[in-house]
Design a protein around this motif. Structure first.
Motif, PDB file in Angstrom:
ATOM      1  N   GLU A 215      25.562  32.077   2.266  1.00 35.81           N
ATOM      2  CA  GLU A 215      27.001  32.184   2.032  1.00 35.81           C
ATOM      3  C   GLU A 215      27.768  31.672   3.250  1.00 35.81           C
ATOM      4  O   GLU A 215      28.711  30.899   3.135  1.00 35.81           O
ATOM      5  CB  GLU A 215      27.354  33.636   1.728  1.00 35.81           C
ATOM      6  CG  GLU A 215      28.757  33.859   1.237  1.00 35.81           C
ATOM      7  CD  GLU A 215      28.981  35.301   0.813  1.00 35.81           C
ATOM      8  OE1 GLU A 215      30.068  35.596   0.282  1.00 35.81           O
ATOM      9  OE2 GLU A 215      28.070  36.159   1.016  1.00 35.81           O
ATOM     10  N   THR A 216      27.381  32.127   4.434  1.00 35.80           N
ATOM     11  CA  THR A 216      27.954  31.629   5.677  1.00 35.80           C
ATOM     12  C   THR A 216      26.946  31.851   6.790  1.00 35.80           C
ATOM     13  O   THR A 216      25.912  32.503   6.597  1.00 35.80           O
ATOM     14  CB  THR A 216      29.303  32.305   5.997  1.00 35.80           C
ATOM     15  OG1 THR A 216      29.901  31.657   7.136  1.00 35.80           O
ATOM     16  CG2 THR A 216      29.126  33.780   6.317  1.00 35.80           C
ATOM     17  N   TRP A 217      27.257  31.336   7.962  1.00 36.27           N
ATOM     18  CA  TRP A 217      26.277  31.329   9.042  1.00 36.27           C
ATOM     19  C   TRP A 217      26.989  31.038  10.359  1.00 36.27           C
ATOM     20  O   TRP A 217      28.132  30.592  10.387  1.00 36.27           O
ATOM     21  CB  TRP A 217      25.235  30.226   8.813  1.00 36.27           C
ATOM     22  CG  TRP A 217      25.910  28.880   8.710  1.00 36.27           C
ATOM     23  CD1 TRP A 217      26.526  28.349   7.618  1.00 36.27           C
ATOM     24  CD2 TRP A 217      26.112  27.955   9.776  1.00 36.27           C
ATOM     25  NE1 TRP A 217      27.093  27.134   7.916  1.00 36.27           N
ATOM     26  CE2 TRP A 217      26.858  26.866   9.239  1.00 36.27           C
ATOM     27  CE3 TRP A 217      25.742  27.921  11.113  1.00 36.27           C
ATOM     28  CZ2 TRP A 217      27.223  25.772   9.999  1.00 36.27           C
ATOM     29  CZ3 TRP A 217      26.108  26.830  11.866  1.00 36.27           C
ATOM     30  CH2 TRP A 217      26.842  25.763  11.322  1.00 36.27           C
ATOM     31  N   THR A 218      26.300  31.288  11.455  1.00 32.57           N
ATOM     32  CA  THR A 218      26.753  30.821  12.763  1.00 32.57           C
ATOM     33  C   THR A 218      25.545  30.755  13.688  1.00 32.57           C
ATOM     34  O   THR A 218      24.483  31.311  13.385  1.00 32.57           O
ATOM     35  CB  THR A 218      27.849  31.720  13.358  1.00 32.57           C
ATOM     36  OG1 THR A 218      28.383  31.107  14.540  1.00 32.57           O
ATOM     37  CG2 THR A 218      27.304  33.092  13.748  1.00 32.57           C
ATOM     38  N   VAL A 219      25.723  30.077  14.796  1.00 35.76           N
ATOM     39  CA  VAL A 219      24.688  29.975  15.816  1.00 35.76           C
ATOM     40  C   VAL A 219      25.314  30.299  17.159  1.00 35.76           C
ATOM     41  O   VAL A 219      26.318  29.688  17.552  1.00 35.76           O
ATOM     42  CB  VAL A 219      24.059  28.565  15.868  1.00 35.76           C
ATOM     43  CG1 VAL A 219      23.009  28.498  16.979  1.00 35.76           C
ATOM     44  CG2 VAL A 219      23.449  28.207  14.527  1.00 35.76           C
ATOM     45  N   ARG A 220      24.753  31.272  17.848  1.00 37.46           N
ATOM     46  CA  ARG A 220      25.202  31.595  19.198  1.00 37.46           C
ATOM     47  C   ARG A 220      24.489  30.690  20.185  1.00 37.46           C
ATOM     48  O   ARG A 220      23.263  30.564  20.156  1.00 37.46           O
ATOM     49  CB  ARG A 220      24.886  33.056  19.527  1.00 37.46           C
ATOM     50  CG  ARG A 220      25.494  33.523  20.842  1.00 37.46           C
ATOM     51  CD  ARG A 220      25.132  34.966  21.142  1.00 37.46           C
ATOM     52  NE  ARG A 220      23.753  35.113  21.576  1.00 37.46           N
ATOM     53  CZ  ARG A 220      22.878  35.942  21.036  1.00 37.46           C
ATOM     54  NH1 ARG A 220      23.218  36.691  20.003  1.00 37.46           N
ATOM     55  NH2 ARG A 220      21.639  36.032  21.492  1.00 37.46           N
ATOM     56  N   HIS A 221      25.263  30.027  21.051  1.00 43.15           N
ATOM     57  CA  HIS A 221      24.708  29.124  22.057  1.00 43.15           C
ATOM     58  C   HIS A 221      24.803  29.801  23.419  1.00 43.15           C
ATOM     59  O   HIS A 221      25.901  29.984  23.957  1.00 43.15           O
ATOM     60  CB  HIS A 221      25.487  27.801  22.074  1.00 43.15           C
ATOM     61  CG  HIS A 221      25.326  27.007  20.817  1.00 43.15           C
ATOM     62  ND1 HIS A 221      24.622  25.824  20.769  1.00 43.15           N
ATOM     63  CD2 HIS A 221      25.763  27.230  19.550  1.00 43.15           C
ATOM     64  CE1 HIS A 221      24.642  25.342  19.538  1.00 43.15           C
ATOM     65  NE2 HIS A 221      25.341  26.175  18.774  1.00 43.15           N
ATOM     66  N   ASP A 222      23.683  30.194  23.965  1.00 49.83           N
ATOM     67  CA  ASP A 222      23.686  30.873  25.259  1.00 49.83           C
ATOM     68  C   ASP A 222      23.696  29.863  26.401  1.00 49.83           C
ATOM     69  O   ASP A 222      23.348  28.685  26.229  1.00 49.83           O
ATOM     70  CB  ASP A 222      22.473  31.795  25.367  1.00 49.83           C
ATOM     71  CG  ASP A 222      22.513  32.920  24.340  1.00 49.83           C
ATOM     72  OD1 ASP A 222      23.636  33.313  23.944  1.00 49.83           O
ATOM     73  OD2 ASP A 222      21.439  33.396  23.940  1.00 49.83           O
ATOM     74  N   ARG A 223      24.082  30.325  27.570  1.00 50.79           N
ATOM     75  CA  ARG A 223      24.206  29.439  28.737  1.00 50.79           C
ATOM     76  C   ARG A 223      22.874  28.808  29.126  1.00 50.79           C
ATOM     77  O   ARG A 223      22.846  27.738  29.718  1.00 50.79           O
ATOM     78  CB  ARG A 223      24.797  30.203  29.922  1.00 50.79           C
ATOM     79  CG  ARG A 223      26.289  30.521  29.770  1.00 50.79           C
ATOM     80  CD  ARG A 223      26.836  31.158  31.029  1.00 50.79           C
ATOM     81  NE  ARG A 223      28.257  31.443  30.929  1.00 50.79           N
ATOM     82  CZ  ARG A 223      29.221  30.568  31.190  1.00 50.79           C
ATOM     83  NH1 ARG A 223      28.897  29.340  31.575  1.00 50.79           N
ATOM     84  NH2 ARG A 223      30.486  30.903  31.091  1.00 50.79           N
ATOM     85  N   ASP A 224      21.771  29.488  28.816  1.00 56.02           N
ATOM     86  CA  ASP A 224      20.466  28.941  29.183  1.00 56.02           C
ATOM     87  C   ASP A 224      19.964  27.897  28.185  1.00 56.02           C
ATOM     88  O   ASP A 224      18.838  27.403  28.302  1.00 56.02           O
ATOM     89  CB  ASP A 224      19.445  30.070  29.329  1.00 56.02           C
ATOM     90  CG  ASP A 224      19.216  30.831  28.029  1.00 56.02           C
ATOM     91  OD1 ASP A 224      19.792  30.453  26.985  1.00 56.02           O
ATOM     92  OD2 ASP A 224      18.460  31.834  28.052  1.00 56.02           O
ATOM     93  N   GLY A 225      20.798  27.555  27.207  1.00 53.96           N
ATOM     94  CA  GLY A 225      20.419  26.554  26.222  1.00 53.96           C
ATOM     95  C   GLY A 225      19.776  27.111  24.971  1.00 53.96           C
ATOM     96  O   GLY A 225      19.541  26.365  24.012  1.00 53.96           O
TER      97      GLY A 225
END
Length: 511
Positions: free
Chosen positions: A448-458
Motif C-alpha cells: 500500500e505504501t512504503w519508505t526507506v530510512r537512510h542512515d548516515r553510515d549508508g
C-alpha cells in the motif's frame, strides 16, 4: 458595531531569535528566548508594558521538545515551571500557569481556548508563549563541561501541566523501524503519490515546486533560521548537503529543528483593552476556529489524506462567514510537504497561489521550533492584517502525524465571539470506519505504501505497509537487507509481496 466588553482580541505579538556566531548572540535559554518574545508582545500592545503584564491572569506555555516525551532529559537543565519563569522575567504574577500538551497544534489551540475563556469572563488578559533553543543547546553541549551554563530554574508556584496528550506513536510501527516523525510522514507521502499515480521524479518535482516559494518568504523574514532562496530542483536533488533522510524526503524538505526561536501573543477582552489604553487599531479578532483529531495512522482509510484538517479549516471559515478566496494571508503548517498538500488540495490552493501558503517561510526554512512554530505564524498573520485592515488571515496548525489540526481565522474587522462546533464535527470524523489491522500477517499481500530510512553510515531500512490479499487486513512490516534492491525496484506501491511472521516482526519479501 457594539461589542460585548468580554469579546476577546489579540492585542500584542512578539518574536525573538538568534543565530550562533552572529552579532548580539547571547546563547539564550528557552526561558530567555520566551521572555524576550513575551516582552516584545507586551510592547507591541502600544500600552504600558508593565501595566499589561500586571493585568495578566493567565500565562500559558507551549511545551518544549526537551519535555515532550516521558523520560526526556534536558541536557542543560530546565525551569520547573516554564510559564511562571517567563512571567517572572516580564514582571507578571498570573493566577494560572498552564503548560500545554505536545503537538504543533498547541499555539493555535491555545489561542482558541483562551479567547473562549475571556469571552466567558474566566480571564481578562492572557499571555501565550513558547520557545526553543535547540541550536544553542547542541552548541553548548559540544563544549567542555565546565563551560556549559545551567538552564535549570526553580520557580515553584502552581502549574497546570497537561502532560503529553494522547499517545500517537505505534509500538508495532516502531518495532519495524518507524522511529521518527519523518518515517510516519513518508509513509503518508508515498501513499498520496500512489493514489495520484505519479512517478517518483514527477512527485519529487512537485514537492520542490510546493516548497520553493516558501524559501522566498523565509529569505525575507528577520527571524528565519535559513533565509536563503532555493529553486525546486535544488530542494529535491540529493547531494552531500541534501542527503536523503527518509524516502522521499531529502534534508531540505524536512522541518528544521536546530533553531533558537521564541514567539508570544497577548490576548485580552475588549473591556480590558480599553482599560489598558490599547488602541483599537491594534486589535485582531478571532472570527472562526476549530480543533479536530484524526484516527491513528494505521487505522485511516486513506493514509495519504487528512480529512480532519480540511474539516477544521472549512469549519473555521464557515464560522467566520468567509471563504478561501477571501483570505489575504495564509499559513499552513509545513513540517513535511504532505502537511501542506493534504490541506491545500481539498481547499483548491495551488503551490503557486499568489498569496502564498506561508507567512513565515515554513518549518524547513523559517524554522521548526518544536511545538511552537504556529505561534510565529499567528504573530506574522496579526502584523499583516493590521497592515491591511479588514482582510482575513488563516493559521492552520498541525500536530502529531497528520493527527491533530487547529485552525483559526483572524481579522481586524470587529466581530462577536463565536463558539465552534468541533464536538459534532469530531463525532462525524470518529464515526468513519477504520481499516482492520493485523500483527499476525502471513501470506500473499500487496504493498500500500512504503519508505526507506537512510542512515548516515549508508545503511538502509525498508518499512512496508500493505494489505493481505485474503481479507484485506492492513499490516506493517520490514524488508530483509539482502532483498531490498528487488523489493524496492521500480515503484513499490501496488507490488505483489509475501509476508510472514518472525517473532515480533512481520517480514516482507518479493513475490
Amino acid at each position: 458595531m457594539s461589542l460585548d466588553p468580554r469579546t476577546p482580541v489579540v492585542v500584542g505579538v512578539g518574536e525573538a531569535s538568534e543565530r550562533i556566531g552572529e552579532p548580539g548572540y547571547a546563547a539564550l535559554s528557552p526561558v530567555g528566548l520566551g521572555a524576550a518574545a513575551a516582552a516584545a508582545a507586551l510592547a507591541d500592545t502600544g500600552a504600558d508594558p508593565a501595566a499589561v503584564a500586571a493585568a495578566l491572569t493567565v500565562v500559558a506555555g507551549v511545551r518544549q521538545f526537551e519535555m515532550s516525551v516521558p523520560g526526556a532529559v534536558a541536557p542543560l537543565g530546565r525551569a520547573d515551571n516554564y510559564p511562571r519563569a517567563v512571567a517572572r522575567r516580564v514582571g507578571a504574577d498570573p493566577r494560572r500557569a498552564v503548560l500545554d500538551v505536545v503537538g504543533g497544534q498547541s499555539p493555535q489551540r491555545l489561542v482558541s481556548e483562551f479567547a473562549g475563556a475571556i469571552a466567558r469572563g474566566e480571564a481578562g488578559a492572557v499571555l501565550l508563549v513558547g520557545a526553543e533553543a535547540m541550536s544553542t543547546v547542541r552548541d553548548l553541549m559540544s563544549r567542555p563541561e565546565a563551560e556549559r551554563p545551567d538552564h535549570g530554574e526553580h520557580v515553584g508556584g502552581t502549574l497546570e501541566d497537561r502532560g503529553y496528550g494522547s499517545e500517537l506513536r505505534s509500538p508495532v510501527a516502531e518495532a519495524h523501524g518507524v522511529l521518527s516523525p519523518a518515517a510516519y510522514y513518508a509513509l503518508c507521502e508515498n501513499a498520496r503519490r500512489a493514489r495520484l499515480g505519479l512517478a517518483r521524479d514527477a512527485y519529487a518535482h512537485g514537492m520542490g515546486e510546493l516548497f520553493a516559494p516558501f524559501t522566498r518568504v523565509a529569505a525575507g523574514h528577520p527571524h528565519a533560521a535559513a533565509p536563503r532562496v532555493r529553486e525546486p530542483d535544488e530542494l529535491v536533488t540529493t547531494d552531500d548537503r541534501n542527503r536523503m533522510i527518509t524516502d522521499p524526503y531529502p534534508r531540505f524538505l524536512v522541518s528544521r529543528d536546530q533553531v533558537n526561536q521564541g514567539a508570544a501573543a497577548v490576548l485580552t477582552s475588549v473591556g480590558t483593552a480599553h482599560d489598558l489604553g490599547i488602541d483599537p487599531q491594534r486589535w485582531v479578532f478571532l472570527h472562526g476556529h476549530a480543533d479536530l483529531t484524526e484516527h491513528a495512522v494505521l487505522d485511516r482509510p486513506d493514509l495519504g489524506a487528512y480529512p480532519a484538517a480540511e474539516a477544521a479549516v472549512r469549519h473555521a471559515l464557515d464560522r467566520a462567514g468567509t471563504g478561501v478566496d477571501d483570505l489575504a494571508a495564509i499559513d499552513l503548517y509545513s513540517c513535511f510537504p504532505i502537511a501542506v498538500s493534504s490541506v491545500a488540495d481539498p481547499l483548491g490552493l495551488a503551490a503557486d497561489d499568489p498569496r502564498g501558503l506561508t507567512v513565515t517561510g515554513g518549518l524547513p526554512f523559517f524554522g521548526g521550533p518544536g511545538n511552537d512554530y504556529s505561534m510565529h505564524a499567528v504573530a506574522e498573520v496579526v502584523r499583516r492584517l493590521r497592515a491591511d485592515p479588514g482582510t482575513y488571515g488563516l493559521v492552520g496548525a498541525n500536530g502529531g502525524f497528520l493527527s491533530k489540526y487547529s485552525a483559526g481565522v483572524y481579522s481586524t474587522r470587529p466581530a462577536p465571539w463565536r463558539d465552534d462546533d468541533s464536538a459534532a464535527l469530531q463525532a462525524r470524523l470518529d464515526a468513519v470506519p477504520t481499516v482492520p489491522t493485523t500483527t499476525a500477517a502471513d501470506g500473499a499481500a500487496t504493498v500500500e505504501t512504503w519508505t526507506v530510512r537512510h542512515d548516515r553510515d549508508g545503511s538502509r531500512h525498508a518499512v512496508v505497509v500493505g494489505r493481505l490479499d485474503d481479507g484485506g487486513a492492513r499490516f506493517i512490516g520490514c524488508g530483509r537487507d539482502d532483498e531490498l534492491p528487488e523489493l524496492l525496484a521500480g515503484d513499490p506501491a501496488g507490488a505483489a509481496v509475501r509476508v510472514r511472521p518472525d517473532g515480533k516482526l512481520t517480514i516482507v519479501t518479493p513475490r
